[in-house]
Scaffold this motif. Structure first.
Motif, mmCIF file in Angstrom:
data_model
loop_
_atom_site.group_PDB
_atom_site.id
_atom_site.type_symbol
_atom_site.label_atom_id
_atom_site.label_comp_id
_atom_site.label_asym_id
_atom_site.label_seq_id
_atom_site.Cartn_x
_atom_site.Cartn_y
_atom_site.Cartn_z
ATOM 1 N N ILE A 182 0.919 -1.194 0.034
ATOM 2 C CA ILE A 182 -0.039 -0.053 0.109
ATOM 3 C C ILE A 182 0.944 1.147 -0.067
ATOM 4 C CG2 ILE A 182 -1.805 1.322 1.329
ATOM 5 C CD1 ILE A 182 -2.863 -1.194 2.324
ATOM 6 N N THR A 183 1.867 1.270 0.743
ATOM 7 C CA THR A 183 3.006 2.486 0.866
ATOM 8 C C THR A 183 3.416 2.549 -0.386
ATOM 9 O OG1 THR A 183 3.263 1.908 3.363
ATOM 10 C CG2 THR A 183 4.862 3.170 2.196
ATOM 11 N N ALA A 184 3.957 1.765 -0.770
ATOM 12 C CA ALA A 184 4.637 1.781 -2.265
ATOM 13 C C ALA A 184 3.926 2.461 -3.431
ATOM 14 C CB ALA A 184 5.474 0.632 -2.459
ATOM 15 N N SER A 185 2.633 1.584 -3.496
ATOM 16 C CA SER A 185 1.652 2.237 -4.328
ATOM 17 C C SER A 185 1.391 3.567 -4.263
ATOM 18 C CB SER A 185 0.354 1.242 -4.221
ATOM 19 O OG SER A 185 -0.663 1.418 -5.331
ATOM 20 N N ILE A 186 1.203 4.247 -2.995
ATOM 21 C CA ILE A 186 0.544 5.537 -2.723
ATOM 22 C C ILE A 186 1.779 6.513 -3.144
ATOM 23 C CG2 ILE A 186 -0.254 7.053 -1.172
ATOM 24 C CD1 ILE A 186 -2.044 4.953 0.137
ATOM 25 N N LEU A 187 2.766 6.322 -2.624
ATOM 26 C CA LEU A 187 3.845 7.099 -2.599
ATOM 27 C C LEU A 187 4.732 7.103 -3.959
ATOM 28 C CD1 LEU A 187 5.473 6.792 0.886
ATOM 29 C CD2 LEU A 187 3.841 8.424 0.177
ATOM 30 N N SER A 188 4.717 6.109 -4.670
ATOM 31 C CA SER A 188 5.430 6.112 -5.934
ATOM 32 C C SER A 188 4.704 7.038 -6.927
ATOM 33 C CB SER A 188 5.380 4.515 -6.618
ATOM 34 O OG SER A 188 4.092 4.437 -6.811
ATOM 35 N N LYS A 189 3.486 7.113 -6.903
ATOM 36 C CA LYS A 189 2.901 8.136 -7.630
ATOM 37 C C LYS A 189 3.131 9.537 -7.191
ATOM 38 C CE LYS A 189 -1.255 6.022 -7.416
ATOM 39 N NZ LYS A 189 -0.920 4.854 -6.869
ATOM 40 N N LYS A 190 3.203 9.813 -6.259
ATOM 41 C CA LYS A 190 3.494 11.194 -5.464
ATOM 42 C C LYS A 190 4.952 11.536 -5.661
ATOM 43 C CE LYS A 190 -0.692 11.387 -4.069
ATOM 44 N NZ LYS A 190 -1.614 12.683 -4.792
ATOM 45 N N LEU A 191 6.041 10.556 -5.673
ATOM 46 C CA LEU A 191 7.267 10.836 -5.834
ATOM 47 C C LEU A 191 7.401 11.244 -7.463
ATOM 48 C CD1 LEU A 191 8.929 8.073 -3.818
ATOM 49 C CD2 LEU A 191 8.839 10.467 -3.166
ATOM 50 N N ALA A 192 6.907 10.379 -8.126
ATOM 51 C CA ALA A 192 6.830 10.692 -9.508
ATOM 52 C C ALA A 192 6.372 12.010 -9.876
ATOM 53 C CB ALA A 192 6.344 9.559 -10.496
ATOM 54 N N ALA A 193 5.306 12.477 -9.167
ATOM 55 C CA ALA A 193 4.786 13.876 -9.359
ATOM 56 C C ALA A 193 5.754 14.930 -9.083
ATOM 57 C CB ALA A 193 3.424 13.820 -8.818
ATOM 58 N N GLY A 194 6.799 14.507 -8.511
ATOM 59 C CA GLY A 194 7.764 15.858 -8.296
ATOM 60 C C GLY A 194 7.470 16.541 -7.258
ATOM 61 N N LEU A 195 6.944 16.042 -6.093
ATOM 62 C CA LEU A 195 6.444 16.975 -4.995
ATOM 63 C C LEU A 195 7.833 17.002 -4.159
ATOM 64 C CD1 LEU A 195 3.376 14.930 -3.724
ATOM 65 C CD2 LEU A 195 3.363 16.817 -5.264
ATOM 66 N N GLN A 196 7.463 18.298 -3.302
ATOM 67 C CA GLN A 196 8.574 18.462 -2.224
ATOM 68 C C GLN A 196 7.899 18.192 -0.849
ATOM 69 O OE1 GLN A 196 9.060 22.816 -3.503
ATOM 70 N NE2 GLN A 196 10.699 22.226 -4.766
ATOM 71 N N THR A 197 6.734 18.527 -0.662
ATOM 72 C CA THR A 197 6.257 18.133 0.552
ATOM 73 C C THR A 197 4.715 17.380 0.159
ATOM 74 O OG1 THR A 197 4.814 20.430 0.414
ATOM 75 C CG2 THR A 197 7.047 20.149 1.570
ATOM 76 N N LEU A 198 4.152 16.604 1.205
ATOM 77 C CA LEU A 198 3.044 16.022 1.198
ATOM 78 C C LEU A 198 2.247 15.897 2.539
ATOM 79 C CD1 LEU A 198 1.190 13.963 -0.514
ATOM 80 C CD2 LEU A 198 2.950 12.106 0.249
ATOM 81 N N VAL A 199 1.034 16.002 2.723
ATOM 82 C CA VAL A 199 0.362 15.592 3.825
ATOM 83 C C VAL A 199 -0.578 14.483 3.463
ATOM 84 C CG1 VAL A 199 0.604 17.829 4.889
ATOM 85 C CG2 VAL A 199 -1.287 17.303 3.102
ATOM 86 N N LEU A 200 -0.780 13.530 4.367
ATOM 87 C CA LEU A 200 -1.821 12.500 4.102
ATOM 88 C C LEU A 200 -2.889 12.587 5.013
ATOM 89 C CD1 LEU A 200 1.490 10.200 3.918
ATOM 90 C CD2 LEU A 200 -0.008 10.443 2.124
ATOM 91 N N ASP A 201 -4.129 12.200 4.627
ATOM 92 C CA ASP A 201 -5.366 11.650 5.460
ATOM 93 C C ASP A 201 -5.435 10.151 5.407
ATOM 94 O OD1 ASP A 201 -7.670 11.992 6.353
ATOM 95 O OD2 ASP A 201 -8.889 13.103 4.979
ATOM 96 N N VAL A 202 -5.240 9.685 6.654
ATOM 97 C CA VAL A 202 -5.331 8.056 6.652
ATOM 98 C C VAL A 202 -6.564 8.136 7.764
ATOM 99 C CG1 VAL A 202 -4.323 6.195 7.780
ATOM 100 C CG2 VAL A 202 -3.028 7.944 6.770
ATOM 101 N N LYS A 203 -7.706 7.566 7.210
ATOM 102 C CA LYS A 203 -8.911 7.688 7.819
ATOM 103 C C LYS A 203 -9.060 6.317 8.502
ATOM 104 C CE LYS A 203 -11.049 11.020 4.325
ATOM 105 N NZ LYS A 203 -11.137 11.774 5.583
ATOM 106 N N VAL A 204 -9.832 6.553 9.565
ATOM 107 C CA VAL A 204 -10.261 5.249 10.470
ATOM 108 C C VAL A 204 -11.573 5.328 10.809
ATOM 109 C CG1 VAL A 204 -9.369 6.520 12.533
ATOM 110 C CG2 VAL A 204 -9.407 3.935 12.549
ATOM 111 N N GLY A 205 -12.259 4.248 10.714
ATOM 112 C CA GLY A 205 -13.688 3.989 11.132
ATOM 113 C C GLY A 205 -14.488 3.056 10.165
ATOM 114 N N ASN A 206 -15.872 3.120 10.630
ATOM 115 C CA ASN A 206 -16.646 2.065 9.678
ATOM 116 C C ASN A 206 -16.607 2.320 8.258
ATOM 117 O OD1 ASN A 206 -19.009 3.563 9.356
ATOM 118 N ND2 ASN A 206 -19.369 3.280 11.447
#
Length: 435
Positions: free
Chosen positions: A180-204
């Motif tokens: 999951i980590t590699a799938s999400i972040l590989s696309k973000k790294l390829a987009a040339g980002l300098q900073t990233l914030v993540l919304d990790v949701k929890v609940g039903n």
């Protein structure tokens, strides 16, 4: 490189070096591996896991499997946000223009709905003419001139992820933290980002229903992204009820326009949007503190600058230039709109957020199969938040449906997704942690 040797070593719990991972992913991207070999590798990772160093190497290899976007001619910090998915989660639609109005460049590459969760791209496609897959030159131009652009993943961006995910989807290996980590972040790294914030949701209504698992995923994402050179943090947010008061596509787009016009202040949605805007601004050194960043975001919203950025982005990507002024001209309405009454008097104490997302799919607002066509008109609006006092027969939501039969079925389902009690429930925070 002998693929089966790499698979065997991971199967036996050995730690793979960057060279092994790079060669395996390069072969995957080049089409040199069989689906059996890809599936065996994914299953070995699922069972044996990966160290943080291995996960960083996997993420970087997947990011390098295709093009990497360059933003050298843009003199703003390059930032983005990613959500793990929820119901009524249209944060990106408002967050990107707010952040851009405050001085960031936001090349946001989003996805379609997955399972019961809505997709940002599906919501944007309710806007006539909006291009979710512009060519690279137009994407760059929109980010540079408007400040943000929300589009879909191209075939040249982290292509190894696309092939690996397709195999994971049919081999019961989707829910692996390293994958999951590699799938999400590989696309973000390829987009040339300098900073990233993540919304990790929890609940039903989230993919992670367990708080401990959500924290494990959040820490993995943050540590790997930082290890790969992108300044990253994560907020853990509640998904035990829809985030917005709408769930669907055109209905959430209307919600977005209302928000940008200042109509959703003091809501759970506003809390999340402004918190992520502040985190992006502080991470990118646009603001020195969360308090300063919050003030900047609120000013961008109240002054109308964020709405102007959104309108410019929509227009440059093929949508109508007057969408904000004339939403009814462009956002189609469902033929049937019907109030959903509360079954009894009391307090809205709990709801099945996942069930609400599934009900949107049942209305035609989501996909059961990848090739399904979406009815962008359908969904729910005017959803009351938990903690609201209602009397029997009071409307708790409005259903938007293609016909009367679908409306009746969805209304009954939604009413059943809410639990009404005599005792007032304890309020729960929408943001529950920062990593």
């Amino acid at each position: 490189m002998i693929p089966q040797e790499i698979i065997r070593r991971k199967r036996d719990g050995e730690e793979l070096g960057p060279a092994d991972i790079n060669s395996f992913i390069a072969a995957l991207a080049a089409g040199q591996l069989s689906e059996g070999q890809i599936g065996a590798f994914a299953m070995a990772v699922w069972f044996k896991g990966m160290s943080r160093q291995e996960t960083v190497a996997l993420t970087l290899a997947m990011a390098d499997s295709g093009d990497r976007l360059q933003w050298a001619d843009i003199d703003r910090p390059i930032a983005d946000k990613h959500s793990t998915g929820g119901v009524g989660d249209n944060v990106s639609l408002m967050l990107a223009p707010i952040a851009a109005a405050c001085g960031l460049a936001v090349p946001m590459i989003s996805g379609r709905g997955l399972g019961h969760t809505g997709g940002t791209l599906d919501k944007l496609e309710s806007i006539p003419g909006y291009m979710i897959t512009p060519d690279a030159d137009l994407f760059h131009k929109v980010v540079k001139e408007a400040g943000c652009a929300i589009i879909g993943q191209t075939g040249t961006l982290a292509p190894a992820d696309g092939r690996l995910y397709a195999v994971r989807d049919v081999t019961a290996t989707v829910d692996s933290i390293p994958l999951i980590t590699a799938s999400i972040l590989s696309k973000k790294l390829a987009a040339g980002l300098q900073t990233l914030v993540l919304d990790v949701k929890v609940g039903n209504g989230a993919f992670m229903a367990d708080r401990a698992q959500a924290e494990i995923l959040a820490r993995s994402l943050v540590e790997v992204a930082n290890g790969a050179g992108v300044k990253t943090s994560a907020l853990i947010t509640d998904m035990n009820q829809p985030l917005a008061d709408s769930a669907g596509n055109a209905v959430e787009m209307r919600n977005c326009l209302d928000f940008l016009a200042g109509g959703k202040a003091d809501t759970r949605l506003a809390t999340v949007v402004l918190a992520f805007a502040a985190e992006m601004l502080v991470k990118s050194a646009i603001a020195a503190s969360s308090e300063e960043a919050d003030g900047m975001a609120r000013q961008a919203l109240s002054s109308g600058r964020a709405a102007e950025v959104f309108a410019r982005m929509v227009s440059m990507l093929g949508g109508p230039p007057d969408l904000i002024e004339n939403p009814d001209r462009y956002l189609a309405r469902a033929p049937v709109e019907k109030s959903i009454p509360a079954a009894r008097s009391g307090w809205l104490a709990a709801c099945d957020a996942r069930g609400i997302g599934v009900s949107v799919i049942d209305l035609g607002g989501g996909r059961r199969h990848p090739k399904d066509r979406i009815d962008h008109r359908v969904g729910f609006s005017e959803l009351l938040p938990l903690g609201t006092r209602v009397s029997a027969g009071d409307p708790i939501a409005l259903v938007h449906a293609a016909d009367e039969a679908a409306a009746e079925k969805a209304a009954a389902a939604l009413a059943g997704h809410y639990h009404i009690t005599e005792d007032r429930p304890e309020p729960t925070p929408v943001i529950t942690g920062l990593i």
